[in-house]
Design a protein around this motif. Structure first.
Motif, PDB file in Angstrom:
ATOM      1  N   ASP A   1       0.820  -1.205  -0.274  1.00 25.35           N
ATOM      2  CA  ASP A   1       0.122  -0.073  -0.005  1.00 25.35           C
ATOM      3  C   ASP A   1       0.975   1.161  -0.090  1.00 25.35           C
ATOM      4  N   PRO A   2       0.714   1.962  -0.810  1.00 22.76           N
ATOM      5  CA  PRO A   2       1.531   3.472  -1.012  1.00 22.76           C
ATOM      6  C   PRO A   2       1.329   4.152   0.047  1.00 22.76           C
ATOM      7  N   ALA A   3       0.236   4.050   0.723  1.00 22.27           N
ATOM      8  CA  ALA A   3       0.039   5.105   1.963  1.00 22.27           C
ATOM      9  C   ALA A   3       0.804   4.742   3.037  1.00 22.27           C
ATOM     10  N   PHE A   4       1.057   3.312   3.163  1.00 21.87           N
ATOM     11  CA  PHE A   4       1.663   2.569   4.430  1.00 21.87           C
ATOM     12  C   PHE A   4       3.019   2.115   4.273  1.00 21.87           C
ATOM     13  N   ARG A   5       3.581   2.000   3.179  1.00 23.29           N
ATOM     14  CA  ARG A   5       4.927   1.421   2.784  1.00 23.29           C
ATOM     15  C   ARG A   5       5.931   2.234   3.507  1.00 23.29           C
ATOM     16  N   ASP A   6       5.956   3.272   3.756  1.00 23.31           N
ATOM     17  CA  ASP A   6       7.003   4.029   4.259  1.00 23.31           C
ATOM     18  C   ASP A   6       6.878   4.273   5.801  1.00 23.31           C
ATOM     19  N   ALA A   7       6.026   3.423   6.373  1.00 24.80           N
ATOM     20  CA  ALA A   7       5.871   3.260   7.720  1.00 24.80           C
ATOM     21  C   ALA A   7       7.244   2.967   8.897  1.00 24.80           C
ATOM     22  N   GLU A   8       7.415   3.539  10.025  1.00 25.54           N
ATOM     23  CA  GLU A   8       8.475   3.415  10.620  1.00 25.54           C
ATOM     24  C   GLU A   8       8.490   1.855  10.806  1.00 25.54           C
ATOM     25  N   VAL A   9       7.484   1.211  11.029  1.00 24.17           N
ATOM     26  CA  VAL A   9       7.556  -0.177  11.569  1.00 24.17           C
ATOM     27  C   VAL A   9       8.189  -1.042  10.274  1.00 24.17           C
ATOM     28  N   LEU A  10       8.057  -0.639   9.157  1.00 28.84           N
ATOM     29  CA  LEU A  10       8.579  -1.155   7.951  1.00 28.84           C
ATOM     30  C   LEU A  10      10.192  -0.866   7.597  1.00 28.84           C
ATOM     31  N   ARG A  11      10.162   0.581   7.782  1.00 28.32           N
ATOM     32  CA  ARG A  11      11.455   0.978   7.622  1.00 28.32           C
ATOM     33  C   ARG A  11      12.665   0.619   8.506  1.00 28.32           C
ATOM     34  N   MET A  12      12.183   0.688   9.954  1.00 27.57           N
ATOM     35  CA  MET A  12      12.920   0.271  10.818  1.00 27.57           C
ATOM     36  C   MET A  12      12.360  -0.885  11.740  1.00 27.57           C
ATOM     37  N   PRO A  13      12.358  -2.123  11.213  1.00 28.27           N
ATOM     38  CA  PRO A  13      11.727  -3.155  11.851  1.00 28.27           C
ATOM     39  C   PRO A  13      12.048  -3.720  13.351  1.00 28.27           C
ATOM     40  N   ALA A  14      13.511  -3.324  13.401  1.00 28.36           N
ATOM     41  CA  ALA A  14      14.025  -3.549  14.801  1.00 28.36           C
ATOM     42  C   ALA A  14      14.024  -2.457  15.782  1.00 28.36           C
ATOM     43  N   GLY A  15      13.452  -1.496  15.458  1.00 26.53           N
ATOM     44  CA  GLY A  15      13.200  -0.294  16.345  1.00 26.53           C
ATOM     45  C   GLY A  15      12.392  -0.771  17.353  1.00 26.53           C
ATOM     46  N   SER A  16      12.519   0.232  18.660  1.00 23.49           N
ATOM     47  CA  SER A  16      12.026  -0.023  19.774  1.00 23.49           C
ATOM     48  C   SER A  16      10.273   0.553  19.799  1.00 23.49           C
ATOM     49  N   ASN A  17       9.674  -0.026  21.213  1.00 17.75           N
ATOM     50  CA  ASN A  17       8.390   0.471  21.289  1.00 17.75           C
ATOM     51  C   ASN A  17       8.292   1.653  21.980  1.00 17.75           C
ATOM     52  N   PRO A  18       7.656   2.542  21.651  1.00 14.79           N
ATOM     53  CA  PRO A  18       6.569   2.474  20.737  1.00 14.79           C
ATOM     54  C   PRO A  18       7.081   2.974  19.451  1.00 14.79           C
ATOM     55  N   SER A  19       6.331   2.622  18.415  1.00 16.25           N
ATOM     56  CA  SER A  19       6.139   2.904  17.041  1.00 16.25           C
ATOM     57  C   SER A  19       4.909   3.879  16.686  1.00 16.25           C
ATOM     58  N   TRP A  20       5.002   4.530  15.666  1.00 14.18           N
ATOM     59  CA  TRP A  20       3.768   5.392  15.352  1.00 14.18           C
ATOM     60  C   TRP A  20       3.155   5.258  13.982  1.00 14.18           C
ATOM     61  N   LEU A  21       2.311   5.655  13.716  1.00 12.97           N
ATOM     62  CA  LEU A  21       1.746   5.893  12.351  1.00 12.97           C
ATOM     63  C   LEU A  21       1.041   7.218  11.986  1.00 12.97           C
ATOM     64  N   SER A  22       1.425   7.645  11.011  1.00 15.26           N
ATOM     65  CA  SER A  22       0.792   8.942  10.337  1.00 15.26           C
ATOM     66  C   SER A  22      -0.402   8.810  10.312  1.00 15.26           C
ATOM     67  N   ALA A  23      -1.355   9.829   9.840  1.00 16.01           N
ATOM     68  CA  ALA A  23      -2.702   9.963   9.543  1.00 16.01           C
ATOM     69  C   ALA A  23      -2.919   8.884   8.429  1.00 16.01           C
ATOM     70  N   GLY A  24      -2.251   9.180   7.390  1.00 13.82           N
ATOM     71  CA  GLY A  24      -2.399   8.538   6.235  1.00 13.82           C
ATOM     72  C   GLY A  24      -2.070   6.870   6.339  1.00 13.82           C
ATOM     73  N   GLN A  25      -0.995   6.559   7.138  1.00 15.68           N
ATOM     74  CA  GLN A  25      -0.939   5.017   7.441  1.00 15.68           C
ATOM     75  C   GLN A  25      -1.996   4.537   8.311  1.00 15.68           C
ATOM     76  N   TYR A  26      -2.564   5.377   9.365  1.00 19.40           N
ATOM     77  CA  TYR A  26      -3.366   4.778  10.010  1.00 19.40           C
ATOM     78  C   TYR A  26      -4.839   4.498   9.295  1.00 19.40           C
ATOM     79  N   ASP A  27      -5.028   5.428   8.299  1.00 15.71           N
ATOM     80  CA  ASP A  27      -6.176   5.282   7.526  1.00 15.71           C
ATOM     81  C   ASP A  27      -6.033   4.222   6.874  1.00 15.71           C
ATOM     82  N   ALA A  28      -4.765   3.734   6.090  1.00 19.05           N
ATOM     83  CA  ALA A  28      -4.704   2.556   5.325  1.00 19.05           C
ATOM     84  C   ALA A  28      -5.003   1.339   6.188  1.00 19.05           C
ATOM     85  N   VAL A  29      -4.929   1.378   7.297  1.00 16.12           N
ATOM     86  CA  VAL A  29      -5.330   0.160   8.483  1.00 16.12           C
ATOM     87  C   VAL A  29      -6.519   0.314   8.485  1.00 16.12           C
ATOM     88  N   LEU A  30      -7.335   1.444   8.846  1.00 17.11           N
ATOM     89  CA  LEU A  30      -8.664   1.348   9.190  1.00 17.11           C
ATOM     90  C   LEU A  30      -9.517   0.916   7.892  1.00 17.11           C
TER      91      LEU A  30
END
Length: 138
Positions: A96-125
């Protein structure tokens, strides 16, 4: 930030054996100390992201239910999460172009919490809108 993303390497059935699709569960998720903890507040939306090989992706949606607290010397955030009938697969979100740059995909080993932008959250919803959940907007 439109939604907090809390990661787990444990699938929901192991996290809470009696947790079924559509059911809400109150639990605490471990988080790492950072400036982000000061930004977390009750009522903000959150999502449970399962990493690893067994069905990676979004498995539950809900809200932060209180302040970050100390639990056994580690910070933890209380959340209320509703288990999705079917997880939203990582591969579907990656496409999904709206989600593909999400922090969890760019940095999968990053720590909790991560976050989603409005567009990324809308892609989930857009893939599932559970009863009783309303998108939170700042």
């Amino acid at each position: 930030m439109a939604c907090w993303l809390l990661k787990s390497s444990v699938v929901p059935g192991v996290l809470a054996t009696a947790w079924g699709p559509g059911e809400e569960l109150a639990l605490h998720r471990c988080v790492r100390p950072s400036y982000r903890l000061g930004l977390m507040a009750a009522g903000q939306p959150c999502a449970l992201w399962v990493s690893g090989r067994e069905r990676p992706g979004v498995h539950a949606l809900g809200t932060v239910s209180g302040e970050v607290e100390d639990r056994d010397g580690q910070p933890a955030v209380p959340v209320r999460l509703r288990l999705l009938a079917e997880p939203i697969d990582r591969s579907e979100l990656l496409a999904d172009p709206a989600f593909r740059d999400a922090e969890v995909l760019r940095m999968p080993a990053g720590s909790n919490p991560s976050w989603l932008s409005a567009g990324q959250y809308d892609a989930v919803l857009s893939r599932v809108v559970p009863a009783g959940l309303r998108p939170w907007r700042p």
